[in-house]
Design a protein around this motif. Structure first.
Motif, PDB file in Angstrom:
ATOM      1  N   VAL A 157       4.899  52.057  -0.387  1.00 44.23           N
ATOM      2  CA  VAL A 157       4.751  50.609  -0.564  1.00 44.23           C
ATOM      3  C   VAL A 157       3.399  50.228  -1.164  1.00 44.23           C
ATOM      4  O   VAL A 157       3.238  49.111  -1.675  1.00 44.23           O
ATOM      5  N   ASN A 158       2.428  51.136  -1.107  1.00 47.28           N
ATOM      6  CA  ASN A 158       1.124  50.877  -1.723  1.00 47.28           C
ATOM      7  C   ASN A 158       1.066  51.345  -3.179  1.00 47.28           C
ATOM      8  O   ASN A 158      -0.002  51.363  -3.787  1.00 47.28           O
ATOM      9  N   ARG A 159       2.233  51.738  -3.707  1.00 46.89           N
ATOM     10  CA  ARG A 159       2.358  52.227  -5.082  1.00 46.89           C
ATOM     11  C   ARG A 159       1.658  53.572  -5.296  1.00 46.89           C
ATOM     12  O   ARG A 159       1.401  53.986  -6.421  1.00 46.89           O
ATOM     13  N   GLU A 160       1.348  54.290  -4.210  1.00 47.06           N
ATOM     14  CA  GLU A 160       0.809  55.643  -4.322  1.00 47.06           C
ATOM     15  C   GLU A 160       1.973  56.600  -4.561  1.00 47.06           C
ATOM     16  O   GLU A 160       3.043  56.448  -3.965  1.00 47.06           O
ATOM     17  N   ARG A 161       1.750  57.586  -5.409  1.00 49.52           N
ATOM     18  CA  ARG A 161       2.847  58.458  -5.801  1.00 49.52           C
ATOM     19  C   ARG A 161       2.527  59.933  -5.556  1.00 49.52           C
ATOM     20  O   ARG A 161       1.404  60.378  -5.762  1.00 49.52           O
ATOM     21  N   SER A 199      -0.931  56.660 -11.029  1.00 53.59           N
ATOM     22  CA  SER A 199      -1.144  56.719  -9.575  1.00 53.59           C
ATOM     23  C   SER A 199      -0.545  57.959  -8.925  1.00 53.59           C
ATOM     24  O   SER A 199      -0.292  57.967  -7.718  1.00 53.59           O
ATOM     25  N   LEU A 200      -0.309  59.008  -9.705  1.00 57.41           N
ATOM     26  CA  LEU A 200       0.193  60.251  -9.127  1.00 57.41           C
ATOM     27  C   LEU A 200      -0.967  60.982  -8.455  1.00 57.41           C
ATOM     28  O   LEU A 200      -1.909  61.420  -9.109  1.00 57.41           O
ATOM     29  N   ASP A 201      -0.862  61.125  -7.127  1.00 58.25           N
ATOM     30  CA  ASP A 201      -1.979  61.649  -6.342  1.00 58.25           C
ATOM     31  C   ASP A 201      -1.859  63.134  -6.063  1.00 58.25           C
ATOM     32  O   ASP A 201      -2.848  63.855  -6.042  1.00 58.25           O
TER      33      ASP A 201
END
Length: 414
Positions: A157-161, A199-201
């Motif tokens: 939901v925080n747009r972290e991927r 945002s791919l972590d």
């Protein structure tokens, strides 16, 4: 260092890129799943069991829902995961190995704790790509290969991927002369994905049925520059398929696992009493002055290792190998599913293709080098090749393992 055991000066002199423990945690309908990927050549059953017991004891996640897998890099630290096969290759391990194994378990558990703590409502996407021309059958490029790449993207939901990438290819662009720790082309694949997907972590790699698949016939040279080219080329193909991704709704998670005990290869049994285990270079190469091809050298090496392996097994009174098969299913809609099959060894592409054909309700992620290591799992048509020669279980044992997987899939899918 692991890999290229008989021809490498094995001591590392430094590192090119950091080796990692990567964890993916998924929770749905009261069930949870952990996939732990380690930048190692293999994960033996003792290491896998120790990790899973610790996770189950502290986090309460059932060990059957935990998959511990290796990326199979040949440029990582040697930790004794190959067991008796490593012994037959003349691998000697320093006393520090046990300390390193403890360190790996601690780091892996930290990765899992981070993944569990970060759990948030998320969306799950999936798509398929092809790496045709970048990886091929390393024994004969005309024989079967599996160029499919399955990609999962988790967006919270925080747009972290985060992503899971499942491909089947030996990370062996770097050769035996490399003395730096590295995850080979997978390092550059990760860099390429992070540079292209916003945002791919983190990226979790799951290597598939790649016992006979590599870049042997597709790479231009053995160098970091070539690892960069191949890794980023694979990344670009995955990114191309990203726009065609489909969202998955995970309705239910189920899993089954089975401990396996497979009889040693018939060929190894015959070698127990053989007096011809020493390598005869002249007979294989024709004359002392002839230069052997890589294939001839590999076969000669396989014969030598098989002789040593047979001798060791006889001395130790071994008759079986032990591992564990894990199959997990995510129901993603009416009559639709995503299957994850963990195999404790180096399955050939033919086996991977066969397993995929059994899962008609959706896509299949095949995880080789998972929850144990029992060596090469060769298919028919490769008798006399290096991989089959040094296989602990042979073609017959590999078939029995596939039958076990088929039975588990039938129970889960019907």
């Amino acid at each position: 260092m692991s890999g290229y055991y008989t021809i490498r000066a094995r001591n590392a002199v430094g590192y090119h890129d950091p080796l990692k423990a990567r964890a993916l945690y998924i929770e749905s309908g009261g069930e949870s799943l952990i996939i732990l990927s380690l930048d190692l050549i293999a994960v033996d059953l003792n290491l896998s069991n120790e990790l899973r017991r610790k996770i189950e004891r502290i986090l309460g996640i059932p060990r059957t829902n935990i998959l511990v897998t290796a990326t199979h890099t040949h440029s990582g630290p040697e930790i004794g995961s190959l067991g008796i096969l490593g012994d037959a290759m003349g691998l000697t391990l320093p006393l520090e190995i046990e300390e390193l194994r403890i360190h790996i378990i601690e780091k892996a558990f930290v990765a899992i704790e981070k993944a569990v703590r970060k759990i948030l409502p998320s969306k799950l996407y999936i798509w398929e790509s092809s790496i045709q021309g970048l990886c091929a059958n390393r024994i004969d490029p005309g024989k079967p290969q599996d160029p499919r790449v399955i990609s999962l993207l988790i967006e919270n939901v925080n747009r972290e991927r985060s992503a899971l990438i499942n491909l089947a290819c030996h990370p062996t662009v770097l050769g035996s002369d490399n003395r730096l720790y590295s995850n080979d082309f997978l390092f550059y694949l990760e860099q390429g994905l992070k540079g292209s997907i916003e945002s791919l972590d983190s990226v979790v790699f799951v290597n598939g049925a790649c016992g006979n698949l590599s870049t042997r016939f597709t790479r231009r040279e053995s160098s970091y520059e070539e690892a960069d080219r191949i890794g980023r080329s694979i990344a670009s193909r995955i990114v191309e398929g990203y726009r065609f991704r489909s969202e998955l709704k995970v309705l239910e998670l189920t899993s089954l696992s089975k401990e396996i005990f497979i009889k040693l290869s018939n060929a190894l049994e015959k070698s127990f009493n053989s007096n011809h285990n020493e390598l005869n270079l002249n007979a294989l190469y024709g004359s002392p002055s002839s230069t052997p091809s890589k294939r001839t050298f590999a076969i000669a090496l396989g014969i030598e290792i098989r002789g040593k392996l047979a001798k060791l097994l006889k001395e130790r009174g071994a008759a079986y190998v032990e591992g564990e098969v894990n199959v997990m299913k995510a129901s993603i809609g009416k009559n639709k599913c995503l299957a994850l099959v963990g195999i404790p060894g180096e399955a050939f592409a033919e086996h991977g293709i066969r397993i995929r054909s059994l899962v008609r309700c959706g896509l299949t992620i095949i995880a080789g080098y998972s929850n144990g290591y029992i060596g090469y799992l060769p298919a028919h048509g490769y008798e006399g090749e290096y991989e089959t020669l040094i296989s602990l279980v042979g073609v017959e044992g590999a078939e029995k393992l596939i039958w076990v997987i088929e039975d588990i899939l039938k129970n889960l899918l019907h």
